[in-house]
Motif scaffolding. Structure first.
Motif, PDB file in Angstrom:
ATOM      1  N   ASN A 210       0.829  -1.215   0.000  1.00 37.91           N
ATOM      2  CA  ASN A 210       0.000   0.000   0.000  1.00 37.91           C
ATOM      3  C   ASN A 210       0.854   1.252   0.000  1.00 37.91           C
ATOM      4  O   ASN A 210       0.542   2.243  -0.682  1.00 37.91           O
ATOM      5  CB  ASN A 210      -0.928  -0.008   1.211  1.00 37.91           C
ATOM      6  N   GLU A 211       1.961   1.224   0.766  1.00 42.05           N
ATOM      7  CA  GLU A 211       2.858   2.382   0.773  1.00 42.05           C
ATOM      8  C   GLU A 211       3.484   2.591  -0.595  1.00 42.05           C
ATOM      9  O   GLU A 211       3.601   3.731  -1.074  1.00 42.05           O
ATOM     10  CB  GLU A 211       3.950   2.178   1.824  1.00 42.05           C
ATOM     11  N   SER A 212       3.879   1.480  -1.260  1.00 44.09           N
ATOM     12  CA  SER A 212       4.478   1.602  -2.597  1.00 44.09           C
ATOM     13  C   SER A 212       3.470   2.156  -3.600  1.00 44.09           C
ATOM     14  O   SER A 212       3.790   3.003  -4.433  1.00 44.09           O
ATOM     15  CB  SER A 212       4.991   0.239  -3.062  1.00 44.09           C
ATOM     16  N   GLN A 217       1.446   6.613  -6.850  1.00 50.28           N
ATOM     17  CA  GLN A 217       0.370   7.539  -7.203  1.00 50.28           C
ATOM     18  C   GLN A 217       0.833   8.991  -7.063  1.00 50.28           C
ATOM     19  O   GLN A 217       0.488   9.854  -7.887  1.00 50.28           O
ATOM     20  CB  GLN A 217      -0.845   7.271  -6.302  1.00 50.28           C
ATOM     21  N   ASP A 218       1.602   9.266  -6.020  1.00 50.62           N
ATOM     22  CA  ASP A 218       2.135  10.623  -5.849  1.00 50.62           C
ATOM     23  C   ASP A 218       3.077  10.977  -6.987  1.00 50.62           C
ATOM     24  O   ASP A 218       3.076  12.116  -7.504  1.00 50.62           O
ATOM     25  CB  ASP A 218       2.863  10.730  -4.517  1.00 50.62           C
ATOM     26  N   ASP A 219       3.920   9.991  -7.401  1.00 50.35           N
ATOM     27  CA  ASP A 219       4.844  10.233  -8.524  1.00 50.35           C
ATOM     28  C   ASP A 219       4.068  10.496  -9.809  1.00 50.35           C
ATOM     29  O   ASP A 219       4.450  11.351 -10.615  1.00 50.35           O
ATOM     30  CB  ASP A 219       5.776   9.031  -8.693  1.00 50.35           C
ATOM     31  N   LYS A 224       2.314  14.161 -14.023  1.00 41.83           N
ATOM     32  CA  LYS A 224       1.246  14.746 -14.833  1.00 41.83           C
ATOM     33  C   LYS A 224       1.386  16.255 -14.937  1.00 41.83           C
ATOM     34  O   LYS A 224       0.990  16.859 -15.927  1.00 41.83           O
ATOM     35  CB  LYS A 224      -0.117  14.414 -14.214  1.00 41.83           C
ATOM     36  N   GLN A 225       1.944  16.854 -13.897  1.00 44.92           N
ATOM     37  CA  GLN A 225       2.127  18.289 -13.924  1.00 44.92           C
ATOM     38  C   GLN A 225       3.282  18.700 -14.817  1.00 44.92           C
ATOM     39  O   GLN A 225       3.388  19.865 -15.197  1.00 44.92           O
ATOM     40  CB  GLN A 225       2.375  18.801 -12.505  1.00 44.92           C
ATOM     41  N   ILE A 237       4.458   3.102 -15.397  1.00 41.83           N
ATOM     42  CA  ILE A 237       3.999   3.158 -14.013  1.00 41.83           C
ATOM     43  C   ILE A 237       2.736   2.321 -13.833  1.00 41.83           C
ATOM     44  O   ILE A 237       2.555   1.629 -12.831  1.00 41.83           O
ATOM     45  CB  ILE A 237       3.758   4.624 -13.602  1.00 41.83           C
ATOM     46  N   THR A 238       1.841   2.365 -14.827  1.00 37.34           N
ATOM     47  CA  THR A 238       0.611   1.572 -14.753  1.00 37.34           C
ATOM     48  C   THR A 238       0.928   0.081 -14.691  1.00 37.34           C
ATOM     49  O   THR A 238       0.319  -0.678 -13.931  1.00 37.34           O
ATOM     50  CB  THR A 238      -0.274   1.857 -15.978  1.00 37.34           C
TER      51      THR A 238
END
Length: 477
Positions: A210-212, A217-219, A224-225, A237-238
């Motif tokens: 879950n942490e990974s 998700q944060d990365d 995306k920005q 990543i997907t």
């Protein structure tokens, strides 16, 4: 116990008035005891003056509060029985080999079961073939020392659990039963520890996953920005997220499989213990103790449970003095006397005269009853103790609340149960049935008045499965 200790015990059990062993001892408010007959004689001669204790000279006035000393009465009765048995053993025992003349025996072989004089005991002392034959002083009551369940065995060992002497076969059966129970307990503990260990490992792995996932998700949000959503980095990543998800599913599946295997192993061990218990129960049924029930005398021995009446939902100990509520139905042989639906059992011996006191140690949700032997056996409702005219019962609901029952009439008793030991006293001639608690003192809970017309038995009903209800007969007089 040597002769000096026996003499001291006999002196302590003497009434201070008649200087004889206590008969129906009664306790005075000062704590001293005397025979009921002696007390009545003293009261008859002290009508004009206040009564004084013959030991401490305490003055009680014209009205005295008395209570029967059940513990002292039981000690006195055991002392009388042991004294009579010893007197019987001291009778002359003669050599079994001397047929033409009577020669006093000096030794008895427990294996050969013969008494021998000084001349005929030489072979047992000198020949190697008799090295394993135990020699004891001559016994005049050898038949009384035979095991009631195994004809050819002599009582050799004292069992602290059942508080009686047992033979080799009884000791072996008890050892096998204890070994099975210990094995089941150890295996259950090991399986529980193993399952807890693997469950904690799986929780840690899921937490790390879950942490990974959260970090990825944060990365992704950060990327995306910066770049175009159609960038190939997003696809990579997907793929990583999918792989992590499959890893989580794999560990969850392995935990489910291991949990199922451990459950099956635990059920298998439970069935094995149940089979051992059923085998012991069948052996006891094949060698019924009721065939050895002596006549109704004061030396008839401990009160036991009747295997022909025990419900298949109850398990009975090897000494036939303890019953326990079982989770699964036991395979007892069919019997017209058996309680089929109600989880109940009657005592093997019933009484049609005199006064009798039974002490029962009980826990859980239970019924302790006095019942006619003619009570119905095949119904759940009508056969229950207290739901008919043939039985009188005291019920404990497992929460400390008490009820008295007879002929479908329930009486709620005030107060909570303070002791696990219950005394049941039946006076057949006067028709009194009294239930009391036994702790430091005897406290009466309820008394029934009934016209007793048939022999009465002790009855036990056990209803709670988890935690299991249990009851043991600890004393009978």
């Amino acid at each position: 116990m040597d002769d000096t200790d026996k003499a001291k015990l006999e002196e302590m059990l003497m009434c201070p008035v008649c200087r004889d062993i206590f008969k129906d001892p009664r306790q005075l408010p000062c704590g001293h005891s005397m025979c009921m007959g002696c007390l009545e004689n003293m009261l008859d001669h002290s009508l004009d003056t206040s009564f004084r204790c013959p030991d401490c000279r305490a003055n009680f006035g014209p009205i005295i509060g008395l209570q029967r000393s059940y513990t002292l009465a039981n000690i006195v009765e055991d002392f009388r029985v042991n004294k009579r048995r010893k007197e019987k053993q001291t009778e002359s025992v003669y050599c079994d080999y001397c047929l033409e003349k009577k020669t006093l025996a000096i030794k008895m072989c427990l294996k050969c079961e013969v008494s021998m004089c000084k001349e005929h005991v030489k072979d047992h002392l000198e020949l190697p073939v008799f090295s394993g034959h135990p020699l004891v002083r001559p016994l005049g009551d050898l038949q009384e020392r035979k095991c009631p369940q195994h004809d050819d065995e002599v009582l050799r060992y004292y069992c602290n659990t059942s508080r009686r002497y047992i033979c080799n076969l009884c000791a072996l059966e008890s050892k096998q039963h204890n070994l099975a129970a210990e094995t089941s307990t150890v295996l259950r503990r090991q399986l529980t520890e193993y399952m807890d260990q693997h469950f904690n490992m799986l929780k840690e792995q899921i937490g790390k996953s879950n942490e990974s996932v959260k970090k990825l998700q944060d990365d992704i949000q950060h990327e995306k920005q910066k770049v175009n959503p159609a960038d190939s980095t997003l696809n990579s990543i997907t793929v990583v997220l999918l792989c992590l998800w499959f890893i989580v599913l794999y560990y969850a599946y392995n935990y489910s499989v291991e949990n199922q295997m451990l459950t099956e192993a635990l059920d298998k061990q439970h069935n094995r213990v149940h089979h051992i218990y059923s085998t012991i129960a069948e052996f006891l049924v094949d060698h019924p103790v009721k065939n050895y029930i002596p006549a109704e005398t004061e030396d008839q021995g401990p009160l036991m449970l009747d295997l022909d009446t025990v419900s298949p939902f109850l398990g009975v100990s090897a000494d036939l003095q303890t019953a326990e509520r079982m989770k699964t139905k036991l395979a007892y042989p069919k019997s017209n006397s058996r309680f089929e639906e109600a989880p109940q059992v009657l005592s093997a011996w019933c009484f049609s005269s005199g006064t009798h006191v039974w002490e029962v140690e009980a826990e859980g949700y239970w019924d302790i009853a006095v019942s006619y032997k003619s009570i119905q056996r095949k119904s759940t409702d009508i056969s229950a103790f207290g739901n008919n005219t043939e039985s009188w019962s005291l019920t404990h609901n497992g929460k400390g609340e008490l009820f008295a029952n007879h002929n479908r009439t329930r009486t709620v008793l005030s107060g909570l149960l303070q002791s696990s030991r219950i005394a049941v006293m039946v006076n057949f001639e006067e028709g009194n049935i009294t239930f009391s608690t036994v702790e430091f003192t005897v406290t009466q809970l309820h008394e029934f008045k009934a016209k007793l017309t048939q022999p009465v038995c002790l009855g036990l009903g056990l209803y709670s499965v988890d935690p299991p209800s249990r009851a043991s007969i600890v004393n009978a007089s």
